[in-house]
Scaffold this motif. Structure first.
Motif, PDB file in Angstrom:
ATOM      1  N   LEU A  61       0.829  -1.212   0.000  1.00 38.57           N
ATOM      2  CA  LEU A  61       0.000   0.000   0.000  1.00 38.57           C
ATOM      3  C   LEU A  61       0.861   1.259   0.000  1.00 38.57           C
ATOM      4  CD1 LEU A  61      -2.810  -1.000   2.543  1.00 38.57           C
ATOM      5  CD2 LEU A  61      -2.947  -0.945   0.054  1.00 38.57           C
ATOM      6  N   ASN A  62       1.922   1.251   0.797  1.00 40.68           N
ATOM      7  CA  ASN A  62       2.813   2.413   0.821  1.00 40.68           C
ATOM      8  C   ASN A  62       3.512   2.607  -0.525  1.00 40.68           C
ATOM      9  OD1 ASN A  62       2.219   2.994   3.504  1.00 40.68           O
ATOM     10  ND2 ASN A  62       3.841   1.665   4.279  1.00 40.68           N
ATOM     11  N   SER A  63       3.893   1.507  -1.154  1.00 41.67           N
ATOM     12  CA  SER A  63       4.540   1.607  -2.465  1.00 41.67           C
ATOM     13  C   SER A  63       3.582   2.157  -3.514  1.00 41.67           C
ATOM     14  CB  SER A  63       5.061   0.233  -2.896  1.00 41.67           C
ATOM     15  OG  SER A  63       6.005  -0.262  -1.972  1.00 41.67           O
ATOM     16  N   MET A  64       2.336   1.687  -3.479  1.00 39.72           N
ATOM     17  CA  MET A  64       1.347   2.196  -4.426  1.00 39.72           C
ATOM     18  C   MET A  64       1.099   3.685  -4.219  1.00 39.72           C
ATOM     19  SD  MET A  64       0.293  -0.027  -6.599  1.00 39.72           S
ATOM     20  CE  MET A  64      -1.199   0.793  -7.132  1.00 39.72           C
ATOM     21  N   ALA A  65       1.027   4.106  -2.962  1.00 36.60           N
ATOM     22  CA  ALA A  65       0.829   5.528  -2.678  1.00 36.60           C
ATOM     23  C   ALA A  65       2.006   6.355  -3.184  1.00 36.60           C
ATOM     24  CB  ALA A  65       0.642   5.732  -1.176  1.00 36.60           C
ATOM     25  N   ALA A  66       3.230   5.846  -2.993  1.00 36.93           N
ATOM     26  CA  ALA A  66       4.413   6.567  -3.471  1.00 36.93           C
ATOM     27  C   ALA A  66       4.433   6.659  -4.991  1.00 36.93           C
ATOM     28  CB  ALA A  66       5.676   5.872  -2.965  1.00 36.93           C
ATOM     29  N   VAL A  67       4.047   5.580  -5.661  1.00 38.73           N
ATOM     30  CA  VAL A  67       4.016   5.594  -7.131  1.00 38.73           C
ATOM     31  C   VAL A  67       2.972   6.586  -7.634  1.00 38.73           C
ATOM     32  CG1 VAL A  67       3.413   4.206  -9.152  1.00 38.73           C
ATOM     33  CG2 VAL A  67       4.913   3.264  -7.402  1.00 38.73           C
TER      34      VAL A  67
END
Length: 206
Positions: A61-67
């Motif tokens: 989820l954090n990676s998706m938000a960063a992307v």
């Protein structure tokens, strides 16, 4: 792990014997079957399994938000954010993506085994992404337009294959390894076999 579970229950399949209602329950059943007499150990194992799953989900989820922030909001939309705004948007994106994932679980429940569904969905996305990485690694002259066309073409093909597999899975023969309940000592084997034959006959009549 799958090979170990198959070898352990090859002579007494818990699913066929009616001890579990779904094949996804085989691992918790195995833990309780082998470690149930040791207080605290089954709970510790399941807690570790859930902790690993939650850590993977949270990092995703954090990676998706960063992307979304870096590549879409700042990159494609060319918006500027200060530190506080970026933190708020990041949390909002994590919540939205989390809700979408929770809604997708309803769809995944119709795809059979959770493990098979997860592998199929991840393979559908990992193939095109890996293709883009290989394109950039081996072909330095490749441009953005070519990468996008290749990515979406591959993604469309993968989705087409995935949907086709799901629509025709009942038409294919079952290639699972043979299982038995002959070594089960606490159930009526003949009763289960007769019940299975009755169910199969009723299915053919329909």
């Amino acid at each position: 792990m799958g090979v170990i579970l198959y070898a352990y229950y090859a002579g007494c399949d818990p699913f066929t014997a009616g001890r579990i209602q779904n094949v996804d329950q085989i691992l918790p059943y195995f833990i309780m079957d082998t470690l149930g007499n040791k207080k605290g150990i089954p709970g510790l194992f399941l807690a570790c399994a859930f902790s690993g799953s939650l850590s993977t989900i949270s990092s995703g989820l954090n990676s998706m938000a960063a992307v979304i922030i870096e590549d879409i909001y700042k990159g494609l939309m060319r918006r500027k954010l200060n530190r506080d705004q970026q933190g708020f948007v990041s949390k909002l994106c994590s919540v939205v993506v989390g809700v979408i994932v929770m809604l997708l679980t309803y769809f995944i429940s119709y795809l059979g085994s959770v493990i098979n569904a997860a592998i199929s969905l991840s393979s559908t996305l990992c193939g095109p992404i890996m293709g883009v990485f290989f394109l950039g690694f081996f072909f330095p002259k490749a441009n953005r337009l070519g990468a996008l066309i290749g990515f979406f073409s591959s993604l469309a093909l993968q989705i087409w294959i995935f949907i086709g597999v799901q629509l025709t899975k009942h038409q294919r023969s079952n290639n699972r390894l043979p299982l038995s309940i002959a070594n089960c000592t606490d159930i009526n084997v003949l009763e289960i076999m007769n019940s299975s034959r009755t169910t199969t006959a009723a299915t053919h009549i329909k």
